[in-house]
Design a protein around this motif. Structure first.
Motif, PDB file in Angstrom:
ATOM      1  N   ALA A 107       0.299  -5.421  -4.864  1.00 45.19           N
ATOM      2  CA  ALA A 107       1.090  -6.002  -3.778  1.00 45.19           C
ATOM      3  C   ALA A 107       0.676  -7.418  -3.429  1.00 45.19           C
ATOM      4  O   ALA A 107       1.405  -8.133  -2.738  1.00 45.19           O
ATOM      5  CB  ALA A 107       1.016  -5.124  -2.534  1.00 45.19           C
ATOM      6  N   GLY A 108      -0.494  -7.854  -3.870  1.00 49.97           N
ATOM      7  CA  GLY A 108      -0.931  -9.223  -3.633  1.00 49.97           C
ATOM      8  C   GLY A 108      -2.093  -9.330  -2.653  1.00 49.97           C
ATOM      9  O   GLY A 108      -2.481  -8.344  -2.035  1.00 49.97           O
ATOM     10  N   PRO A 109      -2.654 -10.526  -2.577  1.00 49.13           N
ATOM     11  CA  PRO A 109      -2.295 -11.710  -3.349  1.00 49.13           C
ATOM     12  C   PRO A 109      -2.791 -11.609  -4.786  1.00 49.13           C
ATOM     13  O   PRO A 109      -3.948 -11.270  -5.010  1.00 49.13           O
ATOM     14  CB  PRO A 109      -2.976 -12.849  -2.601  1.00 49.13           C
ATOM     15  N   VAL A 110      -1.911 -11.904  -5.722  1.00 54.05           N
ATOM     16  CA  VAL A 110      -2.237 -11.774  -7.137  1.00 54.05           C
ATOM     17  C   VAL A 110      -2.910 -13.027  -7.686  1.00 54.05           C
ATOM     18  O   VAL A 110      -3.713 -12.970  -8.603  1.00 54.05           O
ATOM     19  CB  VAL A 110      -0.950 -11.454  -7.943  1.00 54.05           C
ATOM     20  N   ARG A 111      -2.597 -14.183  -7.099  1.00 53.88           N
ATOM     21  CA  ARG A 111      -3.110 -15.444  -7.619  1.00 53.88           C
ATOM     22  C   ARG A 111      -3.994 -16.147  -6.585  1.00 53.88           C
ATOM     23  O   ARG A 111      -3.782 -16.036  -5.380  1.00 53.88           O
ATOM     24  CB  ARG A 111      -1.954 -16.374  -7.990  1.00 53.88           C
ATOM     25  N   THR A 112      -4.974 -16.898  -7.091  1.00 60.11           N
ATOM     26  CA  THR A 112      -5.841 -17.724  -6.255  1.00 60.11           C
ATOM     27  C   THR A 112      -5.892 -19.129  -6.844  1.00 60.11           C
ATOM     28  O   THR A 112      -6.175 -19.293  -8.036  1.00 60.11           O
ATOM     29  CB  THR A 112      -7.264 -17.150  -6.175  1.00 60.11           C
ATOM     30  N   THR A 113      -5.567 -20.115  -6.021  1.00 62.56           N
ATOM     31  CA  THR A 113      -5.618 -21.514  -6.432  1.00 62.56           C
ATOM     32  C   THR A 113      -6.399 -22.283  -5.375  1.00 62.56           C
ATOM     33  O   THR A 113      -5.895 -22.538  -4.289  1.00 62.56           O
ATOM     34  CB  THR A 113      -4.207 -22.117  -6.564  1.00 62.56           C
ATOM     35  N   GLY A 114      -7.643 -22.608  -5.670  1.00 66.59           N
ATOM     36  CA  GLY A 114      -8.486 -23.266  -4.672  1.00 66.59           C
ATOM     37  C   GLY A 114      -8.676 -22.347  -3.468  1.00 66.59           C
ATOM     38  O   GLY A 114      -9.117 -21.211  -3.601  1.00 66.59           O
ATOM     39  N   ASP A 115      -8.337 -22.857  -2.283  1.00 68.07           N
ATOM     40  CA  ASP A 115      -8.457 -22.055  -1.064  1.00 68.07           C
ATOM     41  C   ASP A 115      -7.231 -21.190  -0.824  1.00 68.07           C
ATOM     42  O   ASP A 115      -7.190 -20.433   0.146  1.00 68.07           O
ATOM     43  CB  ASP A 115      -8.645 -22.984   0.146  1.00 68.07           C
ATOM     44  N   LEU A 116      -6.253 -21.281  -1.704  1.00 67.85           N
ATOM     45  CA  LEU A 116      -4.975 -20.611  -1.498  1.00 67.85           C
ATOM     46  C   LEU A 116      -4.949 -19.263  -2.215  1.00 67.85           C
ATOM     47  O   LEU A 116      -5.170 -19.186  -3.413  1.00 67.85           O
ATOM     48  CB  LEU A 116      -3.859 -21.514  -2.041  1.00 67.85           C
ATOM     49  N   HIS A 117      -4.669 -18.203  -1.463  1.00 62.73           N
ATOM     50  CA  HIS A 117      -4.457 -16.871  -2.031  1.00 62.73           C
ATOM     51  C   HIS A 117      -2.977 -16.551  -1.862  1.00 62.73           C
ATOM     52  O   HIS A 117      -2.482 -16.435  -0.741  1.00 62.73           O
ATOM     53  CB  HIS A 117      -5.324 -15.843  -1.317  1.00 62.73           C
ATOM     54  N   PHE A 120       2.634 -12.650  -3.435  1.00 59.84           N
ATOM     55  CA  PHE A 120       2.742 -11.317  -2.847  1.00 59.84           C
ATOM     56  C   PHE A 120       4.013 -10.633  -3.323  1.00 59.84           C
ATOM     57  O   PHE A 120       5.019 -11.293  -3.611  1.00 59.84           O
ATOM     58  CB  PHE A 120       2.768 -11.416  -1.312  1.00 59.84           C
ATOM     59  N   ALA A 121       3.979  -9.315  -3.414  1.00 53.92           N
ATOM     60  CA  ALA A 121       5.157  -8.562  -3.826  1.00 53.92           C
ATOM     61  C   ALA A 121       6.288  -8.749  -2.816  1.00 53.92           C
ATOM     62  O   ALA A 121       6.048  -8.846  -1.608  1.00 53.92           O
ATOM     63  CB  ALA A 121       4.817  -7.083  -3.963  1.00 53.92           C
ATOM     64  N   LEU A 125       5.226  -3.792   1.667  1.00 52.78           N
ATOM     65  CA  LEU A 125       3.773  -3.819   1.503  1.00 52.78           C
ATOM     66  C   LEU A 125       3.279  -5.210   1.156  1.00 52.78           C
ATOM     67  O   LEU A 125       2.217  -5.639   1.609  1.00 52.78           O
ATOM     68  CB  LEU A 125       3.346  -2.826   0.430  1.00 52.78           C
ATOM     69  N   GLY A 126       4.055  -5.950   0.370  1.00 55.93           N
ATOM     70  CA  GLY A 126       3.686  -7.329   0.087  1.00 55.93           C
ATOM     71  C   GLY A 126       3.661  -8.162   1.355  1.00 55.93           C
ATOM     72  O   GLY A 126       2.774  -9.006   1.544  1.00 55.93           O
ATOM     73  N   ASP A 222       7.825 -16.721  -2.263  1.00 53.25           N
ATOM     74  CA  ASP A 222       6.681 -15.969  -1.756  1.00 53.25           C
ATOM     75  C   ASP A 222       6.829 -15.790  -0.248  1.00 53.25           C
ATOM     76  O   ASP A 222       7.660 -16.440   0.403  1.00 53.25           O
ATOM     77  CB  ASP A 222       5.374 -16.707  -2.063  1.00 53.25           C
ATOM     78  N   TRP A 223       6.044 -14.887   0.328  1.00 52.96           N
ATOM     79  CA  TRP A 223       6.041 -14.689   1.769  1.00 52.96           C
ATOM     80  C   TRP A 223       5.274 -15.817   2.449  1.00 52.96           C
ATOM     81  O   TRP A 223       4.218 -16.231   1.981  1.00 52.96           O
ATOM     82  CB  TRP A 223       5.395 -13.354   2.154  1.00 52.96           C
TER      83      TRP A 223
END
Length: 252
Positions: A107-117, A120-121, A125-126, A222-223
């Motif tokens: 459901a997420g967060p699936v990706r992490t970029t720097g400080d950003l998570h 989300f699905a 639930l996402g 994304d949400w």
């Protein structure tokens, strides 16, 4: 002259000194901030954009979408619009700022970029995971990038940035003596559509349970959190009387 003095005495304190603002600002990471508020600066930065532009960010406005999602973002949306009745089995907890938040591989967060998570699905639930994770990223030094990409733009976001700029950053693992930490205890989805969601979070503190609602919008694949006109990322925190029925509990 006496009446003027009394009138001055009755004037409210600046918002950053009021307990209600301290509580609200502290909730950025589910932290009830009782101190650590820094004074406003002299205001020499007038005219500057309060949010630092992040043209290369995964959720930036110019990011190309593939199948409605940012590049590299793929989630399991097979649950559709069904409201969650239990936490997903793949939940794991991570520390963001000074609080622990739930992460889900599905459901997420699936990706992490720097400080950003992010990523989300597109399911209730996402939205629940986004309601936990996005505000919890706001206590650390990367909050400007998070705000630029995970908070819906507008006057509310500008007000949030102005207010957040007066609060000291607290990164993961840091703790101050005048900061009390609450924890996420549960949630309920009060409304859900494919483009909007409202998630009520149940918080556990030393005084008992409290609750607040996060509004979200599906935007840019994304949400994202929808701030209030006053700059708040959540509704006023209220005490929960009695039991916690009606909430899905995370468990210990």
């Amino acid at each position: 002259m006496f009446s003027r003095s009394r009138r001055w005495a009755e004037e409210p304190e600046p918002y950053w000194k009021q307990r209600s603002w301290q509580w609200s600002a502290g909730f950025l990471a589910v932290v009830l901030v009782l101190g650590g508020i820094v004074a406003l600066t002299s205001g020499r930065d007038t005219g500057a954009d309060p949010v630092r532009a992040s043209e290369s960010g995964p959720l930036s406005g110019d990011t190309a979408l593939r199948d409605g999602r940012p590049s590299g973002c793929s989630t399991d949306d097979s649950g559709g619009d069904a409201l969650p009745e239990a936490p997903p089995e793949d939940i794991r907890w991570r520390t963001l700022g000074v609080t622990r938040v739930p992460f889900s591989a599905s459901a997420g967060p699936v990706r992490t970029t720097g400080d950003l998570h992010w990523c989300f699905a597109r399911t209730p639930l996402g939205a629940v995971l986004a309601a936990h994770v996005i505000p919890s990223q706001m206590s650390g030094s990367g909050w400007r990038d998070v705000t630029e990409q995970q908070v819906v733009a507008g006057a509310g976001r500008d007000m949030f940035v102005f207010q957040r700029s007066t609060v000291q950053d607290i990164d993961s693992g840091e703790r101050t003596g005048d900061t009390a930490v609450a924890s996420y205890a549960g949630f309920t989805v009060t409304s859900y559509r494919r483009t909007t969601a409202n998630v009520k979070l149940l918080l556990r503190t030393t005084q008992g349970y409290s609750a607040t609602t996060i509004a979200l919008r599906w935007s840019g694949g994304d949400w994202k959190v929808v701030p209030g006109g006053d700059g708040s990322l959540h509704s006023p925190v209220t005490a929960v009387q009695g039991n916690t029925s009606g909430y899905t509990l995370w468990g210990d």
